[in-house]
Write a protein that holds these residues in place. Structure first.
Motif, PDB file in Angstrom:
ATOM      1  N   GLY A 181      -3.996   9.444   2.186  1.00  0.00           N
ATOM      2  CA  GLY A 181      -2.664  10.001   2.293  1.00  0.00           C
ATOM      3  C   GLY A 181      -1.846   9.889   1.027  1.00  0.00           C
ATOM      4  O   GLY A 181      -2.345   9.597  -0.061  1.00  0.00           O
ATOM      5  N   THR A 182      -0.570  10.106   1.197  1.00  0.00           N
ATOM      6  CA  THR A 182       0.374  10.145   0.090  1.00  0.00           C
ATOM      7  C   THR A 182       0.625   8.746  -0.478  1.00  0.00           C
ATOM      8  O   THR A 182       0.854   7.798   0.274  1.00  0.00           O
ATOM      9  N   ALA A 183       0.574   8.631  -1.795  1.00  0.00           N
ATOM     10  CA  ALA A 183       0.904   7.354  -2.434  1.00  0.00           C
ATOM     11  C   ALA A 183       2.377   7.033  -2.193  1.00  0.00           C
ATOM     12  O   ALA A 183       3.199   7.945  -2.052  1.00  0.00           O
ATOM     13  N   PRO A 184       2.747   5.768  -2.139  1.00  0.00           N
ATOM     14  CA  PRO A 184       4.141   5.416  -1.843  1.00  0.00           C
ATOM     15  C   PRO A 184       5.101   5.894  -2.927  1.00  0.00           C
ATOM     16  O   PRO A 184       4.765   5.916  -4.111  1.00  0.00           O
ATOM     17  N   ALA A 185       6.292   6.249  -2.485  1.00  0.00           N
ATOM     18  CA  ALA A 185       7.313   6.719  -3.420  1.00  0.00           C
ATOM     19  C   ALA A 185       8.201   5.594  -3.910  1.00  0.00           C
ATOM     20  O   ALA A 185       8.799   5.681  -4.983  1.00  0.00           O
ATOM     21  N   VAL A 186       8.303   4.512  -3.113  1.00  0.00           N
ATOM     22  CA  VAL A 186       9.132   3.369  -3.480  1.00  0.00           C
ATOM     23  C   VAL A 186       8.373   2.096  -3.168  1.00  0.00           C
ATOM     24  O   VAL A 186       7.443   2.079  -2.340  1.00  0.00           O
ATOM     25  N   LEU A 187       8.766   1.005  -3.803  1.00  0.00           N
ATOM     26  CA  LEU A 187       8.049  -0.260  -3.662  1.00  0.00           C
ATOM     27  C   LEU A 187       8.044  -0.757  -2.223  1.00  0.00           C
ATOM     28  O   LEU A 187       7.060  -1.362  -1.766  1.00  0.00           O
ATOM     29  N   ASP A 188       9.106  -0.509  -1.471  1.00  0.00           N
ATOM     30  CA  ASP A 188       9.173  -0.975  -0.086  1.00  0.00           C
ATOM     31  C   ASP A 188       8.066  -0.384   0.789  1.00  0.00           C
ATOM     32  O   ASP A 188       7.719  -0.958   1.820  1.00  0.00           O
ATOM     33  N   GLU A 189       7.524   0.763   0.369  1.00  0.00           N
ATOM     34  CA  GLU A 189       6.478   1.412   1.155  1.00  0.00           C
ATOM     35  C   GLU A 189       5.077   0.903   0.812  1.00  0.00           C
ATOM     36  O   GLU A 189       4.113   1.201   1.521  1.00  0.00           O
ATOM     37  N   LEU A 190       4.962   0.141  -0.275  1.00  0.00           N
ATOM     38  CA  LEU A 190       3.640  -0.279  -0.746  1.00  0.00           C
ATOM     39  C   LEU A 190       2.908  -1.180   0.251  1.00  0.00           C
ATOM     40  O   LEU A 190       1.709  -0.982   0.479  1.00  0.00           O
ATOM     41  N   PRO A 191       3.550  -2.184   0.880  1.00  0.00           N
ATOM     42  CA  PRO A 191       2.792  -3.062   1.784  1.00  0.00           C
ATOM     43  C   PRO A 191       2.108  -2.317   2.927  1.00  0.00           C
ATOM     44  O   PRO A 191       0.912  -2.530   3.185  1.00  0.00           O
ATOM     45  N   ALA A 192       2.839  -1.459   3.630  1.00  0.00           N
ATOM     46  CA  ALA A 192       2.248  -0.731   4.756  1.00  0.00           C
ATOM     47  C   ALA A 192       1.175   0.234   4.271  1.00  0.00           C
ATOM     48  O   ALA A 192       0.131   0.405   4.919  1.00  0.00           O
ATOM     49  N   TRP A 193       1.414   0.875   3.129  1.00  0.00           N
ATOM     50  CA  TRP A 193       0.414   1.791   2.561  1.00  0.00           C
ATOM     51  C   TRP A 193      -0.876   1.053   2.240  1.00  0.00           C
ATOM     52  O   TRP A 193      -1.972   1.498   2.607  1.00  0.00           O
ATOM     53  N   LEU A 194      -0.762  -0.093   1.599  1.00  0.00           N
ATOM     54  CA  LEU A 194      -1.953  -0.842   1.206  1.00  0.00           C
ATOM     55  C   LEU A 194      -2.693  -1.374   2.425  1.00  0.00           C
ATOM     56  O   LEU A 194      -3.924  -1.508   2.415  1.00  0.00           O
ATOM     57  N   ALA A 195      -1.977  -1.671   3.499  1.00  0.00           N
ATOM     58  CA  ALA A 195      -2.614  -2.162   4.723  1.00  0.00           C
ATOM     59  C   ALA A 195      -3.500  -1.104   5.366  1.00  0.00           C
ATOM     60  O   ALA A 195      -4.335  -1.426   6.219  1.00  0.00           O
TER      61      ALA A 195
END
Length: 343
Positions: free
Chosen positions: A316-330
């Motif tokens: 999917g889409t790479a995160p746009a902001v740092l706050d989205e990184l944890p859930a994306w990486l999970a």
């Protein structure tokens, strides 16, 4: 009439929002048309590593079907070490073997630490400084013979006795002569300084019971010491003085150029198997940028090189902001590297 060109999914993404700068480790990719999820678009990363786990507590196969491709087990009975190292498959495991501690020291007597996971070593007499005592050499040799690739020492002054400087020096010397780095659990006043003074290579936890001053942090950085994060388990995500101290210490260590390793202390309390998004989020609170976080979670230490033939795929889409990184990486998974086509 000519056909219109198919839209590029990464062009539409760029039009909506500039993705977060993930650094050079992240590559936009498409999955092979011949494998699972053919043509799926996402991001490729190097293999992920959790640098602090306890397989004796969660089970030898607990991480088999997760996105974690490598783990560092920092305390386990030697029979588990020998058995697990005879097996193939993921995750790849590096072991410290048994905890080395002073007589009666941490974690002796803890219900989660059976007797055969701890080895007590008595203090070295002053007249033995000229040569390493047999007990220390035997203990280090035994760990290595069973398959340990690091040595773990416990320095917890809050709950019991700890090694004196002479004995700790002998352990570090014996380990280094065999090419083994030394990891220390530090807890209690003065324990971080003791570990740095003795040349310990890695702290198993970011110091959380004491403020580490800038001068001592500078010494740790200059010596090349690494700190494993384990921020979540200081209070399991709840506000606390220990959590605040750990985040402050790690933030200043990182800002000074210190090398941070992602680690969860898996087996300590209730944590998810695989990537712990709350650990990732805490690292961001400590001041690590997205590229720093990915460096910490993909560092192959204690190995020199990353695992061959595999990659991490985050769909999917790479995160746009740092706050989205944890859930994306999970949402990551392990795939054969050959299944990914760079875009």
């Amino acid at each position: 009439m000519p056909h219109a060109a198919e839209p590029d999914p990464f062009e539409s993404l760029a039009a909506d929002a500039a993705p977060l700068d993930l650094g050079p480790l992240a590559r936009p990719v498409r999955r092979s048309l011949n494998g699972e999820h053919p043509g799926e678009i996402g991001t490729a990363l190097p293999p992920l590593v959790d640098h602090h786990v306890h397989l004796m507590l969660v089970g030898a196969d607990a991480l088999t079907d997760t996105a974690i491709a490598g783990v560092v087990d920092l305390g386990a009975p030697l029979d588990l070490v020998a058995a697990r190292r005879q097996r193939d498959g993921l995750p790849e495991v590096d072991f410290a073997g048994t905890f080395l501690t002073a007589p009666g020291g941490y974690p002796v007597g803890r219900p989660w630490a059976p007797d055969h996971s701890v080895r007590e070593l008595g203090a070295i007499a002053a007249d033995m400084r000229s040569s390493l005592p047999d007990a220390v050499v035997t203990a280090v040799n035994e760990q290595q013979a069973f398959g340990a690739s690091v040595i773990k020492v416990a320095l917890n002054a809050d709950v019991g006795p700890v090694f004196d400087r002479r004995t700790l020096d002998a352990i570090v010397t014996a380990a280094h002569e065999r090419g083994l780095p030394v990891v220390a659990h530090v807890e209690g006043d003065g324990m971080t300084r003791l570990a740095i003074d003795a040349g310990v290579d890695v702290l198993a936890h970011t110091p959380f019971t004491e403020h580490v001053d800038d001068a001592l942090i500078a010494r740790a950085v200059a010596a090349g010491q690494r700190w494993i994060s384990t921020l979540f388990v200081t209070s399991y995500g709840a506000p606390s003085p220990d959590r605040d101290r750990a985040i402050d210490n790690l933030g200043r260590f990182h800002a000074a150029g210190g090398r941070v390793l992602y680690g969860t202390d898996l087996g300590n309390g209730d944590q998810p198997l695989g990537v712990n998004p709350e650990e990732v989020a805490a690292l961001a609170v400590a001041g690590l940028a997205a590229s720093d976080l990915l460096t910490a979670i993909t560092d192959p230490w204690p190995r020199r090189a990353r695992a061959d033939g595999i990659a991490t795929f985050v769909p999917g889409t790479a995160p746009a902001v740092l706050d989205e990184l944890p859930a994306w990486l999970a949402g990551a998974c392990i795939v054969p590297a050959e299944d990914l086509e760079e875009l």
